[in-house]
Design an enzyme around this catalytic site. Sequence first.
Site, PDB file in Angstrom:
ATOM      1  N   LYS A  55      16.256  14.755  59.914  1.00 27.70           N
ATOM      2  CA  LYS A  55      16.310  14.269  58.850  1.00 27.70           C
ATOM      3  C   LYS A  55      15.735  14.849  57.534  1.00 27.70           C
ATOM      4  O   LYS A  55      16.135  14.611  56.480  1.00 27.70           O
ATOM      5  CB  LYS A  55      14.802  13.013  59.067  1.00 27.70           C
ATOM      6  CG  LYS A  55      15.291  12.046  60.271  1.00 27.70           C
ATOM      7  CD  LYS A  55      14.411  10.860  60.238  1.00 27.70           C
ATOM      8  CE  LYS A  55      14.908   9.536  61.255  1.00 27.70           C
ATOM      9  NZ  LYS A  55      13.817   8.668  61.316  1.00 27.70           N
TER      10      LYS A  55
ATOM     11  N   ASP B  64      12.604   5.316  55.827  1.00 33.41           N
ATOM     12  CA  ASP B  64      12.923   5.334  57.229  1.00 33.41           C
ATOM     13  C   ASP B  64      13.136   4.041  57.466  1.00 33.41           C
ATOM     14  O   ASP B  64      12.661   3.183  57.037  1.00 33.41           O
ATOM     15  CB  ASP B  64      11.723   5.935  58.061  1.00 33.41           C
ATOM     16  CG  ASP B  64      12.184   5.659  59.724  1.00 33.41           C
ATOM     17  OD1 ASP B  64      13.190   6.131  60.098  1.00 33.41           O
ATOM     18  OD2 ASP B  64      11.419   4.974  60.222  1.00 33.41           O
ATOM     19  N   LYS B  65      14.196   3.578  58.190  1.00 37.57           N
ATOM     20  CA  LYS B  65      14.561   2.051  58.665  1.00 37.57           C
ATOM     21  C   LYS B  65      13.875   1.268  59.469  1.00 37.57           C
ATOM     22  O   LYS B  65      12.653   0.592  59.089  1.00 37.57           O
ATOM     23  CB  LYS B  65      16.028   2.167  59.035  1.00 37.57           C
ATOM     24  CG  LYS B  65      16.284   0.388  59.311  1.00 37.57           C
ATOM     25  CD  LYS B  65      17.708   0.511  59.817  1.00 37.57           C
ATOM     26  CE  LYS B  65      18.064   0.743  61.353  1.00 37.57           C
ATOM     27  NZ  LYS B  65      17.193  -0.478  61.988  1.00 37.57           N
ATOM     28  N   THR B  66      13.674   2.050  60.710  1.00 32.91           N
ATOM     29  CA  THR B  66      12.816   1.133  61.765  1.00 32.91           C
ATOM     30  C   THR B  66      11.439   1.423  61.615  1.00 32.91           C
ATOM     31  O   THR B  66      10.680   2.355  61.516  1.00 32.91           O
ATOM     32  CB  THR B  66      13.215   1.675  63.137  1.00 32.91           C
ATOM     33  OG1 THR B  66      14.557   1.739  63.059  1.00 32.91           O
ATOM     34  CG2 THR B  66      12.538   0.958  63.965  1.00 32.91           C
TER      35      THR B  66
ATOM     36  N   ASP C 185       8.949  11.069  61.472  1.00 36.84           N
ATOM     37  CA  ASP C 185       9.433  11.430  60.237  1.00 36.84           C
ATOM     38  C   ASP C 185       8.457  12.660  59.549  1.00 36.84           C
ATOM     39  O   ASP C 185       8.770  12.868  58.377  1.00 36.84           O
ATOM     40  CB  ASP C 185       9.564  10.335  59.242  1.00 36.84           C
ATOM     41  CG  ASP C 185      10.250   9.072  59.694  1.00 36.84           C
ATOM     42  OD1 ASP C 185      11.356   9.094  60.234  1.00 36.84           O
ATOM     43  OD2 ASP C 185       9.622   8.080  59.735  1.00 36.84           O
TER      44      ASP C 185
ATOM     45  N   THR D 201      18.226   6.606  59.293  1.00 37.58           N
ATOM     46  CA  THR D 201      18.079   5.942  60.413  1.00 37.58           C
ATOM     47  C   THR D 201      18.723   6.603  61.542  1.00 37.58           C
ATOM     48  O   THR D 201      19.871   7.281  61.373  1.00 37.58           O
ATOM     49  CB  THR D 201      18.424   4.486  60.425  1.00 37.58           C
ATOM     50  OG1 THR D 201      18.227   3.851  61.832  1.00 37.58           O
ATOM     51  CG2 THR D 201      19.920   4.480  59.821  1.00 37.58           C
ATOM     52  N   GLY D 202      18.402   6.455  62.835  1.00 38.61           N
ATOM     53  CA  GLY D 202      19.061   7.288  63.993  1.00 38.61           C
ATOM     54  C   GLY D 202      20.100   5.878  64.447  1.00 38.61           C
ATOM     55  O   GLY D 202      20.725   6.243  65.420  1.00 38.61           O
TER      56      GLY D 202
ATOM     57  N   ASP E 281       6.913   6.635  58.951  1.00 33.86           N
ATOM     58  CA  ASP E 281       5.650   6.335  59.705  1.00 33.86           C
ATOM     59  C   ASP E 281       4.814   7.583  59.824  1.00 33.86           C
ATOM     60  O   ASP E 281       3.757   7.305  60.664  1.00 33.86           O
ATOM     61  CB  ASP E 281       6.099   5.746  60.819  1.00 33.86           C
ATOM     62  CG  ASP E 281       7.129   6.405  62.044  1.00 33.86           C
ATOM     63  OD1 ASP E 281       7.050   7.818  61.559  1.00 33.86           O
ATOM     64  OD2 ASP E 281       7.414   5.861  62.766  1.00 33.86           O
TER      65      ASP E 281
END
Length: 742
Positions: free
Chosen positions: A594, A413-415, A617, A566-567, A613
Site C-alpha cells: 500500500k 483505505d476501503k474496509t 495500513d 483496497t485488497g 485504521d
Amino acid sequence: MDDHDKPNDDHSGHHDHEDRPPTDHDRSTTNADDRVEQSLLEEEADADEATEHVEHHGGHNGGEHDHGHGGMHEGHEQMFRRRFFVSTLLSIPVLLYSEALQEWLGFSVPAFPGSELINPVFAVIVFAYGGVPFLRMAIPELRDRSPGMMTLISMAITVAFVYSLASVVFPTQSAFFWELVTLIDIMLLGHWIEMRSVRRASSALDELAKLIPDTAERITESGETEEVPVNELNDGDLVLVRPGANVPADGVVDEGDSDVDEAMITGESRPVSKEPGDEVVGGTINGDGSLRVRITATGDDTALAGIMRLVEEAQQSRSKTQMLADRAAGWLFYVAVASAVVTTVAWTVATSFGAPVIERAVTVLVIACPHALGLAIPLVVAINTSLAARNGMLVRDRIAMEQARDLDTVVFDKTGTLTEGEQGVVEIEAVGDVTQNEALALAAAVEGDSEHMIAEAIREASAERGVTPQNATGFEAIKGRGVRATVDGEMVYVGGPNLLSQLDSEVPPELTTFADRAGENARTVVYLVRNDEPVAAFALADVIREESYQVVDALHELGIEVAMLTGDSEDVARAVAEELGIDTVFAEVLPEDKDKKVSELQEQGKLVAMVGDGVNDAPALTRADIGIAIGSGTDVAVQSADIILVQNNPLDVVRLVKISRASYRKMQENLVWAAGYNIFAIPLAAGVLAPIGILLSPAVGALLMSLSTVIVAINAQFLRRVDLDLPSLPGVARSGSPRATD
C-alpha cells in the site's frame, strides 16, 4: 522488514517535500529553552511548595498517571500566569504616573513627596520579576548564534530598562518606563497563552485519568470478589464493574449488558451499548447494568496511556509557523540593530552626537520589540488546538496539521474506513407468494445458530426491519454450501450457488436476473430454498458508511482528489468507487504494497494524506505526507499516524482541512499585522521622514504598537467562526455537527 512497516517509525517519510521535520538544531534550541523554563519553574516551585507538589508530583494514585512533559507545560502555564498577573498589577502605578500617558489621555494623579520614584522603582521590580526570565531564555539563542524571539524581546526590554534608569540620573526628554512594563506584561501574556493552548488540548484527557478508580473488584476462582489496587490488575483478570462505576482498565465484556459512557474518549455523547464480546476502555463510566470484564490491557498498554503519549508528542512538536515567527524575530533583530546603528550615524552626521541621538536610537530598538509578533501565533494555536480537540482530532505533529491546507489527494483505505468492514444485506428479491419480510424471517430462523458472517448479516437485517424469526429445529451446516433447518415442518436451506447445484434446483428467472445484477456490482448472493425450490435471494456487500458519501463530496468541493486503496477484487473496488464518486482506485493491493501506491501519487508531485485504521495500513500511513488514523477506543493509540480521528468518523478529514486552512490564514494575517507595524514604525522612528517634519515620537510609537497587538488578538478570535459545516446530500442524513470552542 522495511522501516516503514514499523509502528513506531519516526515519520521520516512524512516530510520529504517542502516541509521538513525539526532539525537537530531546532531540537537542541527547543530542549535548551525547555531546560531554562524548567529551571524557572523549579525556582517558582521553591517559593510555593504546595504548587510544586501539584505541578510536578500531581496525578492520580500518587503520580501513577503522571504525564511527564505535559505536566511540565502545566507548570509553565502556572508560572507565566502568576508572573503576568503580578507584573500587570505592579505596572498600574507606572501607567498612572507616566507623564506621557497623562498628557495623551488627559488625566492627572496627585503628586506627593517621592512620587517621582514610583515609575523607576516599580519598573525595576517588574523587570526583575517578569523580564529577567526572557533574558535567561535568550541565552540559548545567543549561545547558538541564532537570535530569535527571546533575543529580540530581551534586547528591547534591556535597552528600555537601562535608558530609562539613565534618564533618572541624566534627565532626557522622555523615559520608557511605561513602555517597558507593558512590553513585559504582553510578552508574559503571550507565553501564558501558548502554554495554556498545549495544556488545554489534553485537559479532557486529564479529567479521564482522574476517573480511573483507585481499586477494582477482582473476581476470584471461587466466584467471590476481592478489592485490589488497580495497578495490581493483570491481563486475564476478571473484574466486576457495578452500575455507575468506572471501568478500571481496558478489557472485553465477559458477562452482562449495559450502556457505557465513552464521551471522554470518543466524544460520543450517547452511551454505547455493551454486551459479551464488546471492548470497554479504562476510565469510561458504566451505566445501569452490571458487567464482568476480562482485562486485556493495563498500565502503559491502555488506550488512555496511548492517548497521553500522543498528547505529549504533540506538545513537544513545534509548529512550522511558530518557527517562522521565530525566524521573523531573528531577522527583525538584525534589522533593528542595523537600523539603530544607521540612525545613530546619520543623526550624528546631521546634527551632533548627544542625548537626542541616543534617544532616537533607543526608540528604534524599543519599537522593534515584537509585541504583536509574540502573540500572533500563540493566540491562533490556542484556538486551533481547542477546535481540533473538540471535534475529535488528536494532533501528534503540528506541522502535519499545517500541511493539511495544501493537500492534493486523500487516500482512503476501503474496509473499515469508507465501509463498515462487515457484510450487510443490501437487497432482497422474493418470488411467488413469499414477501421480502417473510423470506427474511425464514432465513433468520435457519441462520439462528450459525456463526458465519453471512448469518450474522441476515440476522441483523431481520432485526433492523423488525422481523421476528420463526422457530427452527434440526440446524445443520452443509460444508462449503450453506445451512439447513426445519421450520414449521418444512426443510429450509440458505446457501450459495453450490447449494443449488447440490439440490439440483431450478432457479426462477427473476432470481437469475437478480443474481446477475448483483454480480455486476460485486455483491455476494445467497438463496433461500424451501422444499427444494428457491423462493428468495439476498444480495450482501460490505456496507458503505453513510458518512462516506458526504466526505467524498466535501473533499471535491475543497478541490482535493480522493483515492481508495483496497485488497479487494477490481470489481468490488470499482463498484464502491463508482457509488461514491472516487477519482482513483487501487485494487487487489497487499498491505505491504500500500505504501508503494502512496509513493506513486507523491511521484506525481502530489501532497498525499492516507486515511486508514492504523494497523494494517501502518506502512502507507508512514509513507504519506500526512498519516491520519481513524479509530476509536483502543484503536486510538496508533503510532504510525500524525493525526488521530478519535470519533471514528471520516468526515473529520474534511474538518481537519478546513481548520488547517483557516488557521494558517489567520497566522499569516497576524504575522502581516505584527511585522507590518515594525516595517512601518522602525523607519519613522529612525527619522526617515524627519526632513519633511514627520518624526515618530516614543508615545505615538507605543500607541501604534498597542494597536497592532489589539488587532492581532481580535483577528485570532475570528478563527472561532470558521465554518466546519459539511454539505447535506439528497437522501443522506446529516452526520454530526462540529463542536465550537467555548
